[in-house]
Design a protein around this motif. Structure first.
Motif, PDB file in Angstrom:
ATOM      1  N   GLU A   1      -1.526   7.639  -2.148  1.00  0.00           N
ATOM      2  CA  GLU A   1      -2.403   6.887  -1.244  1.00  0.00           C
ATOM      3  C   GLU A   1      -3.326   5.969  -2.034  1.00  0.00           C
ATOM      4  O   GLU A   1      -3.488   4.782  -1.696  1.00  0.00           O
ATOM      5  CB  GLU A   1      -3.222   7.861  -0.400  1.00  0.00           C
TER       6      GLU A   1
ATOM      7  N   THR B   1      -1.264   3.061  -3.772  1.00  0.00           N
ATOM      8  CA  THR B   1      -0.766   2.076  -2.816  1.00  0.00           C
ATOM      9  C   THR B   1      -1.886   1.146  -2.358  1.00  0.00           C
ATOM     10  O   THR B   1      -1.726  -0.080  -2.310  1.00  0.00           O
ATOM     11  CB  THR B   1      -0.130   2.786  -1.610  1.00  0.00           C
TER      12      THR B   1
ATOM     13  N   ASP C   1       7.357   2.683  -8.318  1.00  0.00           N
ATOM     14  CA  ASP C   1       7.303   3.751  -7.328  1.00  0.00           C
ATOM     15  C   ASP C   1       6.175   4.707  -7.708  1.00  0.00           C
ATOM     16  O   ASP C   1       6.194   5.319  -8.780  1.00  0.00           O
ATOM     17  CB  ASP C   1       8.633   4.508  -7.293  1.00  0.00           C
TER      18      ASP C   1
ATOM     19  N   ASP D   1      -3.041  -1.055  -5.434  1.00  0.00           N
ATOM     20  CA  ASP D   1      -2.069  -2.078  -5.833  1.00  0.00           C
ATOM     21  C   ASP D   1      -2.074  -3.262  -4.875  1.00  0.00           C
ATOM     22  O   ASP D   1      -1.820  -4.410  -5.280  1.00  0.00           O
ATOM     23  CB  ASP D   1      -0.663  -1.480  -5.920  1.00  0.00           C
TER      24      ASP D   1
ATOM     25  N   ASP E   1       3.533  -1.732  -8.104  1.00  0.00           N
ATOM     26  CA  ASP E   1       4.005  -2.676  -7.085  1.00  0.00           C
ATOM     27  C   ASP E   1       4.932  -3.734  -7.647  1.00  0.00           C
ATOM     28  O   ASP E   1       5.311  -4.663  -6.936  1.00  0.00           O
ATOM     29  CB  ASP E   1       2.811  -3.345  -6.395  1.00  0.00           C
TER      30      ASP E   1
END
Length: 291
Positions: free
Chosen positions: A245, A248, A185, A251, A180
């Motif tokens: 998933e 994300t 990425d 983070d 993040d």
């Protein structure tokens, strides 16, 4: 790609304040050496630096009569300051980093509104190393592997059967790096991890950090086979969609590293402090409500 038959000697120096491991890579007493991911001690409460961690590197190099040719960074760290200029002064060698550091410099020059004279061409470093490039550490051959995802400029260094992975991977019971930060990425990180894990299973992997869970002892060496079997985030049973998933969601819960504001400003300068102002003091900036 370098042969995994060659086993360089690897000495890790763990810094408990930042959970960072600095490595000295060489062939034995009197040989050429590289230092990877050095640490300059920094007290965020006082703004004072010390060289306690870096002096352990100096002591080891001198005790083994090594000749430092390279002082390498796997990326512009956000959790500790680099001691590269200090080590270069004490031991010699070229300061090297992946050539995509220029992307990171562009982003953070804007975030910190750095002085107009700050150049975003990587010229603060002695060498910008490209993906696939080879260079020598005495009789050893090092190979540069671009492993973006944690940052767009992350690289790993393969020297014989040893690979220094930076923040791309952690020990199997810790997982992988966050994605993040600006330019991070999760999909790119997944691809980079699998680039590393496509190496022969006996390949030694050396972590830049360890954050031991469950009070286990600090550890920072593993293998491709162990990571593929046991890494809690990217073992062979985890798909890209599952990883993205997880990464994300995870983070979104993480706080910024304690030293990110001073560390990034200094590390994109190859470890040099910002220019001194008219009173002879160097300052780092604290952007308000930005990160």
């Amino acid at each position: 790609m370098t042969s995994v038959a060659l086993k360089p000697q690897v000495h890790g120096i763990f810094d408990p304040a930042t959970w960072t491991v600095t490595y000295v890579v060489h062939q034995g007493p009197g040989s050429a050496a590289a230092v990877i991911d050095s640490v300059l001690d920094y007290d965020p409460k006082s703004g004072r630096t010390r060289t306690t961690s870096a002096d352990k590197v100096v002591d080891y190099v001198q005790a083994h009569e090594l000749k430092v040719q390279w002082i390498l960074e796997t990326h512009a760290h956000a959790d500790h300051l680099s001691a590269a200029p200090y080590l270069k002064q004490k031991l010699g060698g070229q300061i090297g980093i992946g050539d995509q550091i220029t992307r990171v410099q562009r982003v953070f020059k804007g975030i910190f509104n750095l002085e107009p004279e700050f150049r975003m061409d990587g010229s603060q470093f002695d060498a910008l190393l490209k993906d696939g490039q080879q260079f020598r550490i005495g009789e050893l051959t090092a190979h540069v592997m671009a492993v973006p995802g944690h940052t767009p400029a992350c690289v790993a260094y393969q020297v014989g059967d040893a690979v220094f992975v930076g923040d791309t991977l952690f020990m199997p019971d810790v997982g992988t790096a966050r994605c993040d930060f600006p330019g991070g990425d999760a999909r790119m990180l997944y691809a980079s991890v699998h680039k590393l894990l496509s190496l022969p299973p006996e390949t030694r992997l050396f972590m830049c950090h360890d954050y031991p869970p469950n009070n286990r002892p600090v550890a920072f060496e593993t293998t491709v086979a162990e990571q593929r079997a046991k890494n809690i985030h990217v073992n062979d049973g985890i798909s890209e969609a599952q990883f993205v998933e997880m990464r994300t969601k995870r983070d979104a819960t993480l706080e910024m590293p304690v030293l990110i504001l001073p560390a990034v400003q200094i590390n994109i300068r190859a470890g040099k402090l910002p220019p001194e102002e008219s009173n002879g003091t160097a300052y780092v900036k604290i952007p308000i409500n930005t990160l």
